[in-house]
Design a protein around this motif. Structure first.
Motif, mmCIF file in Angstrom:
data_model
loop_
_atom_site.group_PDB
_atom_site.id
_atom_site.type_symbol
_atom_site.label_atom_id
_atom_site.label_comp_id
_atom_site.label_asym_id
_atom_site.label_seq_id
_atom_site.Cartn_x
_atom_site.Cartn_y
_atom_site.Cartn_z
ATOM 1 N N THR A 151 42.647 15.658 94.718
ATOM 2 C CA THR A 151 42.592 16.060 93.310
ATOM 3 C C THR A 151 41.883 17.396 93.149
ATOM 4 O O THR A 151 42.334 18.284 92.402
ATOM 5 C CB THR A 151 41.885 14.978 92.490
ATOM 6 N N ILE A 152 40.765 17.563 93.840
ATOM 7 C CA ILE A 152 40.020 18.827 93.753
ATOM 8 C C ILE A 152 40.856 19.986 94.281
ATOM 9 O O ILE A 152 40.875 21.084 93.700
ATOM 10 C CB ILE A 152 38.692 18.695 94.532
ATOM 11 N N TYR A 153 41.559 19.744 95.364
ATOM 12 C CA TYR A 153 42.416 20.808 95.917
ATOM 13 C C TYR A 153 43.526 21.189 94.946
ATOM 14 O O TYR A 153 43.843 22.377 94.783
ATOM 15 C CB TYR A 153 43.002 20.354 97.247
ATOM 16 N N GLY A 154 44.142 20.189 94.309
ATOM 17 C CA GLY A 154 45.215 20.488 93.361
ATOM 18 C C GLY A 154 44.729 21.268 92.157
ATOM 19 O O GLY A 154 45.406 22.197 91.680
ATOM 20 N N ILE A 155 43.537 20.929 91.651
ATOM 21 C CA ILE A 155 42.997 21.643 90.489
ATOM 22 C C ILE A 155 42.679 23.094 90.834
ATOM 23 O O ILE A 155 42.904 24.016 90.029
ATOM 24 C CB ILE A 155 41.757 20.910 89.956
ATOM 25 N N THR A 183 53.340 22.453 93.034
ATOM 26 C CA THR A 183 53.064 22.686 91.621
ATOM 27 C C THR A 183 51.957 21.737 91.174
ATOM 28 O O THR A 183 51.613 20.783 91.880
ATOM 29 C CB THR A 183 54.325 22.445 90.766
ATOM 30 N N ALA A 184 51.408 22.004 90.010
ATOM 31 C CA ALA A 184 50.327 21.147 89.519
ATOM 32 C C ALA A 184 50.830 19.733 89.235
ATOM 33 O O ALA A 184 50.162 18.739 89.578
ATOM 34 C CB ALA A 184 49.714 21.765 88.258
ATOM 35 N N GLU A 185 52.014 19.621 88.621
ATOM 36 C CA GLU A 185 52.558 18.297 88.322
ATOM 37 C C GLU A 185 52.947 17.557 89.595
ATOM 38 O O GLU A 185 52.682 16.358 89.746
ATOM 39 C CB GLU A 185 53.767 18.430 87.400
ATOM 40 N N GLY A 186 53.591 18.260 90.524
ATOM 41 C CA GLY A 186 53.995 17.627 91.765
ATOM 42 C C GLY A 186 52.813 17.172 92.600
ATOM 43 O O GLY A 186 52.831 16.080 93.187
ATOM 44 N N TRP A 187 51.750 17.984 92.634
ATOM 45 C CA TRP A 187 50.569 17.592 93.408
ATOM 46 C C TRP A 187 49.844 16.421 92.763
ATOM 47 O O TRP A 187 49.275 15.573 93.465
ATOM 48 C CB TRP A 187 49.634 18.782 93.562
ATOM 49 N N ALA A 188 49.851 16.359 91.450
ATOM 50 C CA ALA A 188 49.237 15.212 90.771
ATOM 51 C C ALA A 188 49.991 13.921 91.101
ATOM 52 O O ALA A 188 49.383 12.874 91.345
ATOM 53 C CB ALA A 188 49.208 15.454 89.269
#
Length: 219
Positions: A151-155, A183-188
């Motif tokens: 999560t931290i990496y994606g943000i 992308t932000a959505e894909g990583w989430a």
């Protein structure tokens, strides 16, 4: 009346004449009565390097990928073999056509299922009756920590609403759909799938080991 020179005057005269002779001898004379020239001479060396091509062409085992050294990747018998390419293309991280959520679930299941054994056999409570429960809880805790790191990496790496940063061209120049994982959505979605799959993998391993009581070595 002749005057006699004092001993001090004669001594000074002798020292002056000896110093003059020494100075004369200090400057060597050549044949033409000219002093030698001790100036350093400069020499220039030149060398020529010629590349000689062998009659028999050599086969290069390692070479730049696609013959382009500016890509920054090399082709080796291992990395360019069809078997290795098939194996890497089937890993969840490289299956770009699969939804990021399903890729995260698959990776989480594998990690959660395999983390139980090391914690059970090498944990601090391995010689007690609570080794299975403690090892399973430790594995679940590690899954939670890894999910937080994802999560931290994606943000920090992706901004919401921006397109994928993955390349849209292959190394051979063929166009492809950019990977939605970048992308932000894909990583989430990937992070959520990893958390769910990891906890499910830990639960499934505990169920097989201590509920069904299967004769596994890690018990």
């Amino acid at each position: 009346m002749a005057t006699t020179s004092s001993p001090m005057a004669s001594q000074l005269r002798r020292s002056f004449s000896s110093a003059t002779n020494v100075r004369r001898l200090a400057v060597p004379k050549g044949i033409s009565s000219a002093p030698f020239d001790f100036s350093s001479t400069k020499r220039t060396f030149s060398s020529t390097v010629r590349a000689v091509q062998s009659d028999k062409p050599t086969f290069q085992v390692i070479q730049p990928i696609n013959g382009d050294p500016f890509i920054g990747s090399l082709e080796t018998p291992v990395t360019s073999s069809p078997l290795i390419a098939w194996y890497l293309s089937n890993l969840p991280a490289y299956r770009t056509a699969v939804n990021p959520l399903l890729r995260g679930v698959e990776m989480g299941l594998a990690h959660g299922f395999l983390l139980v054994g090391p914690f059970v056999k090498a944990g601090p409570l391995r010689n007690t009756a609570y080794a299975g429960s403690a090892g399973s809880l430790a594995a679940a805790g590690l899954v939670v920590i890894l999910s937080m790191c994802l999560t931290i990496y994606g943000i920090s790496s992706f901004k919401k609403g921006e397109p994928s940063i993955a390349p849209s061209l292959t190394l051979t120049g063929r166009k492809k759909q950019p990977d939605q994982l970048q992308t932000a959505e894909g990583w989430a979605k990937f992070t959520g799938g990893f958390f769910f799959g990891g906890i499910s993998g830990v639960t499934w391993a505990y169920f097989l080991l201590y509920v069904l009581d299967l004769p596994y070595f890690v018990k």
